[in-house]
Design a protein around this motif. Sequence first.
Motif, PDB file in Angstrom:
ATOM      1  N   LEU A   1     -22.087  -8.960  -1.424  1.00 39.46           N
ATOM      2  CA  LEU A   1     -23.102  -8.265  -0.628  1.00 39.46           C
ATOM      3  C   LEU A   1     -22.874  -6.761  -0.652  1.00 39.46           C
ATOM      4  O   LEU A   1     -23.805  -5.974  -0.705  1.00 39.46           O
ATOM      5  N   ASN A   2     -21.601  -6.355  -0.598  1.00 39.00           N
ATOM      6  CA  ASN A   2     -21.270  -4.937  -0.741  1.00 39.00           C
ATOM      7  C   ASN A   2     -19.853  -4.812  -1.277  1.00 39.00           C
ATOM      8  O   ASN A   2     -19.027  -5.716  -1.142  1.00 39.00           O
ATOM      9  N   THR A   3     -19.577  -3.687  -1.917  1.00 43.47           N
ATOM     10  CA  THR A   3     -18.267  -3.410  -2.521  1.00 43.47           C
ATOM     11  C   THR A   3     -17.830  -2.002  -2.144  1.00 43.47           C
ATOM     12  O   THR A   3     -18.622  -1.055  -2.257  1.00 43.47           O
ATOM     13  N   GLU A   4     -16.591  -1.878  -1.676  1.00 39.75           N
ATOM     14  CA  GLU A   4     -16.044  -0.560  -1.343  1.00 39.75           C
ATOM     15  C   GLU A   4     -14.776  -0.344  -2.162  1.00 39.75           C
ATOM     16  O   GLU A   4     -13.886  -1.205  -2.192  1.00 39.75           O
ATOM     17  N   VAL A   5     -14.668   0.798  -2.842  1.00 39.89           N
ATOM     18  CA  VAL A   5     -13.477   1.154  -3.616  1.00 39.89           C
ATOM     19  C   VAL A   5     -12.774   2.301  -2.906  1.00 39.89           C
ATOM     20  O   VAL A   5     -13.379   3.357  -2.653  1.00 39.89           O
ATOM     21  N   PHE A   6     -11.500   2.114  -2.583  1.00 42.37           N
ATOM     22  CA  PHE A   6     -10.735   3.119  -1.842  1.00 42.37           C
ATOM     23  C   PHE A   6      -9.878   3.954  -2.791  1.00 42.37           C
ATOM     24  O   PHE A   6      -9.582   3.542  -3.924  1.00 42.37           O
ATOM     25  N   ASN A   7      -9.475   5.132  -2.301  1.00 41.01           N
ATOM     26  CA  ASN A   7      -8.732   6.071  -3.140  1.00 41.01           C
ATOM     27  C   ASN A   7      -7.392   5.521  -3.615  1.00 41.01           C
ATOM     28  O   ASN A   7      -6.876   5.946  -4.643  1.00 41.01           O
ATOM     29  N   ASN A   8      -6.820   4.597  -2.845  1.00 36.49           N
ATOM     30  CA  ASN A   8      -5.504   4.072  -3.224  1.00 36.49           C
ATOM     31  C   ASN A   8      -5.588   2.925  -4.228  1.00 36.49           C
ATOM     32  O   ASN A   8      -4.585   2.266  -4.507  1.00 36.49           O
ATOM     33  N   GLY A   9      -6.787   2.664  -4.764  1.00 36.96           N
ATOM     34  CA  GLY A   9      -6.929   1.638  -5.789  1.00 36.96           C
ATOM     35  C   GLY A   9      -7.329   0.280  -5.272  1.00 36.96           C
ATOM     36  O   GLY A   9      -7.501  -0.654  -6.060  1.00 36.96           O
ATOM     37  N   LEU A  10      -7.486   0.124  -3.957  1.00 37.53           N
ATOM     38  CA  LEU A  10      -7.906  -1.153  -3.402  1.00 37.53           C
ATOM     39  C   LEU A  10      -9.424  -1.296  -3.442  1.00 37.53           C
ATOM     40  O   LEU A  10     -10.151  -0.312  -3.288  1.00 37.53           O
TER      41      LEU A  10
ATOM     42  N   VAL B   1      -7.689  -2.268  -8.365  1.00 39.59           N
ATOM     43  CA  VAL B   1      -8.422  -1.828  -9.552  1.00 39.59           C
ATOM     44  C   VAL B   1      -7.642  -2.228 -10.797  1.00 39.59           C
ATOM     45  O   VAL B   1      -6.437  -1.983 -10.906  1.00 39.59           O
ATOM     46  N   GLY B   2      -8.339  -2.883 -11.728  1.00 37.23           N
ATOM     47  CA  GLY B   2      -7.705  -3.257 -12.990  1.00 37.23           C
ATOM     48  C   GLY B   2      -6.873  -4.512 -12.924  1.00 37.23           C
ATOM     49  O   GLY B   2      -6.267  -4.908 -13.910  1.00 37.23           O
ATOM     50  N   ASN B   3      -6.795  -5.151 -11.769  1.00 34.17           N
ATOM     51  CA  ASN B   3      -6.002  -6.370 -11.651  1.00 34.17           C
ATOM     52  C   ASN B   3      -6.722  -7.335 -10.713  1.00 34.17           C
ATOM     53  O   ASN B   3      -6.367  -7.467  -9.551  1.00 34.17           O
ATOM     54  N   ALA B   4      -7.744  -7.969 -11.227  1.00 27.76           N
ATOM     55  CA  ALA B   4      -8.577  -8.844 -10.406  1.00 27.76           C
ATOM     56  C   ALA B   4      -7.849 -10.106  -9.974  1.00 27.76           C
ATOM     57  O   ALA B   4      -8.289 -10.802  -9.072  1.00 27.76           O
ATOM     58  N   ASP B   5      -6.718 -10.443 -10.620  1.00 32.89           N
ATOM     59  CA  ASP B   5      -5.989 -11.663 -10.264  1.00 32.89           C
ATOM     60  C   ASP B   5      -5.287 -11.532  -8.924  1.00 32.89           C
ATOM     61  O   ASP B   5      -5.053 -12.523  -8.234  1.00 32.89           O
ATOM     62  N   LYS B   6      -4.901 -10.331  -8.561  1.00 35.13           N
ATOM     63  CA  LYS B   6      -4.202 -10.126  -7.295  1.00 35.13           C
ATOM     64  C   LYS B   6      -5.227  -9.928  -6.193  1.00 35.13           C
ATOM     65  O   LYS B   6      -5.762  -8.849  -6.025  1.00 35.13           O
ATOM     66  N   LYS B   7      -5.518 -10.990  -5.474  1.00 36.11           N
ATOM     67  CA  LYS B   7      -6.551 -10.973  -4.442  1.00 36.11           C
ATOM     68  C   LYS B   7      -5.977 -11.435  -3.117  1.00 36.11           C
ATOM     69  O   LYS B   7      -5.055 -12.255  -3.073  1.00 36.11           O
ATOM     70  N   ILE B   8      -6.543 -10.899  -2.039  1.00 38.69           N
ATOM     71  CA  ILE B   8      -6.233 -11.381  -0.698  1.00 38.69           C
ATOM     72  C   ILE B   8      -7.558 -11.740  -0.058  1.00 38.69           C
ATOM     73  O   ILE B   8      -8.439 -10.896   0.066  1.00 38.69           O
ATOM     74  N   SER B   9      -7.725 -12.993   0.316  1.00 44.30           N
ATOM     75  CA  SER B   9      -8.976 -13.440   0.924  1.00 44.30           C
ATOM     76  C   SER B   9      -8.806 -13.581   2.420  1.00 44.30           C
ATOM     77  O   SER B   9      -7.728 -13.926   2.909  1.00 44.30           O
ATOM     78  N   SER B  10      -9.883 -13.298   3.169  1.00 45.18           N
ATOM     79  CA  SER B  10      -9.815 -13.389   4.628  1.00 45.18           C
ATOM     80  C   SER B  10      -9.822 -14.830   5.104  1.00 45.18           C
ATOM     81  O   SER B  10      -9.470 -15.113   6.227  1.00 45.18           O
TER      82      SER B  10
ATOM     83  N   MET C   1       0.833  -1.202   0.000  1.00 44.63           N
ATOM     84  CA  MET C   1       0.000   0.000   0.000  1.00 44.63           C
ATOM     85  C   MET C   1       0.870   1.257   0.000  1.00 44.63           C
ATOM     86  O   MET C   1       0.595   2.214  -0.691  1.00 44.63           O
ATOM     87  N   ASN C   2       1.885   1.254   0.829  1.00 40.08           N
ATOM     88  CA  ASN C   2       2.947   2.248   0.735  1.00 40.08           C
ATOM     89  C   ASN C   2       4.200   1.625   1.323  1.00 40.08           C
ATOM     90  O   ASN C   2       4.247   0.427   1.590  1.00 40.08           O
ATOM     91  N   LYS C   3       5.217   2.418   1.557  1.00 38.72           N
ATOM     92  CA  LYS C   3       6.524   1.861   1.948  1.00 38.72           C
ATOM     93  C   LYS C   3       6.458   1.025   3.219  1.00 38.72           C
ATOM     94  O   LYS C   3       7.062  -0.041   3.322  1.00 38.72           O
ATOM     95  N   ASN C   4       5.717   1.495   4.238  1.00 39.08           N
ATOM     96  CA  ASN C   4       5.699   0.817   5.524  1.00 39.08           C
ATOM     97  C   ASN C   4       4.395   0.088   5.838  1.00 39.08           C
ATOM     98  O   ASN C   4       4.263  -0.501   6.899  1.00 39.08           O
ATOM     99  N   LEU C   5       3.395   0.186   4.924  1.00 40.78           N
ATOM    100  CA  LEU C   5       2.059  -0.320   5.236  1.00 40.78           C
ATOM    101  C   LEU C   5       1.694  -1.462   4.291  1.00 40.78           C
ATOM    102  O   LEU C   5       1.818  -1.329   3.072  1.00 40.78           O
ATOM    103  N   SER C   6       1.227  -2.589   4.857  1.00 39.42           N
ATOM    104  CA  SER C   6       0.875  -3.747   4.039  1.00 39.42           C
ATOM    105  C   SER C   6      -0.460  -4.317   4.486  1.00 39.42           C
ATOM    106  O   SER C   6      -0.857  -4.178   5.639  1.00 39.42           O
ATOM    107  N   LEU C   7      -1.130  -4.980   3.549  1.00 38.15           N
ATOM    108  CA  LEU C   7      -2.400  -5.641   3.835  1.00 38.15           C
ATOM    109  C   LEU C   7      -2.206  -7.131   3.644  1.00 38.15           C
ATOM    110  O   LEU C   7      -1.718  -7.585   2.599  1.00 38.15           O
ATOM    111  N   TRP C   8      -2.568  -7.932   4.675  1.00 38.55           N
ATOM    112  CA  TRP C   8      -2.282  -9.368   4.651  1.00 38.55           C
ATOM    113  C   TRP C   8      -3.522 -10.172   4.998  1.00 38.55           C
ATOM    114  O   TRP C   8      -4.372  -9.735   5.737  1.00 38.55           O
TER     115      TRP C   8
END
Length: 390
Positions: A81-90, A59-68, A1-8
């Motif tokens: 059920l719902n979809t949220e699009v964030f400013n950073n493209g997630l 956005v634009g790359n549906a192959d790169k997914k992280i599932s809970s 997401m940025n240099k020090n921030l990651s989503l796992w």
Amino acid sequence: MNKNLSLWAILNDKNEQSILSLVWKDERGQVSIDFEPIISDVIRNKYCDDCILSVVSTVGNADKKISSHNDVKNLSSLPPLNTEVFNNGLILRNYVDPQLLSLISIDLKPLLFIVGVFFGLIIFLFINLYIKRQLSLHSLIVKGVIRKEFIPYYQPIINVKNNTMYGCEVLVRWWFNKKELISPDDFIPYAENSGLIIDITDVLLEKTLTQLSSLNWQKSTAVISINLVPEQLENKQQIRKFVDMIIKSSISPKQIAFEITERMSFTDLDKAAIVIDYLKAQGINVKLDDAGTGYGSFSYIQHLNLQSLKIDKMFVDTIGTYDHKLFVLDSIIAFGKKAGMEMIAEGVETKQQSDYLLQSGVYLQQGFYFSEPLKFEQFRHYFQRDQAKI
């Protein structure tokens, strides 16, 4: 997401469920925040396993997914059920097993029924209370008319050129049970809509003529202004009753003016014009009240041949401000001058307002800057002091 921030998507110790986490890391250490809400675990344990799926992609790359968690039921093939699009493209999508939705719906039906009945009962009670209040108010006004509980208050109208009283406007107050004074805002709207205002005006005019006659009002040049609604000015029989009351008093018809509000519309302007001509023939003036606030000042003035208007407080309040309605005030004054009309400004509360109006040529003014509406004993002293100046 940025240099020090990651989503796992992190598996738990038992390898049964994964948790969506946000991880921050730099040389000072690491912080991990779990996003999977506790309630989802409660729901899973109660209803079904693996029935909620959260998926993060870009956005634009549906192959790169992280599932809970592992999508063992292929929930991602269902509509989210719902979809949220964030400013950073997630993009965050939440999927729910239909079985879970069905089970929750069954559990919620009794609760929703109870809630629906509760709100329905509240609405019914409010409607019932409103109807009872209207019926009660109607009967109380009728009793008030019979007992003559409606009394006049008098607000002086001042000629600021010579600081003397031009006259007064009669304002109604309800002395309920001769114990409690009720504001006109609490009963006038209903009285006007129900037609009871006609009976109230009868009582008010009778008391006004009696009280002001006792002051030898007829020996002055002061004018008494009394408010009417359009319905009254379309009823010649009703107006003749008023005229008879005036003629029987010691006060001259020339000292009486009826104010007709622009906030309520006429249903028959031709009828009203005939009645107004009749009043003029008796020497009684008719003024347009609340000019500029309602259904058509200029058409009323033209069709009914009115020669006096009152400028509403709403426009007077704009003096000394940047409110665009100040231009409307100036336009009303300009029109009044051009038409040679008598103009009275109401709701004057400051010296700045009074001075502005005087400089604009509006020298007849009323409002709290000069006096609040006065009950008869107070007005008696006010009138006597004013007459002593002459």
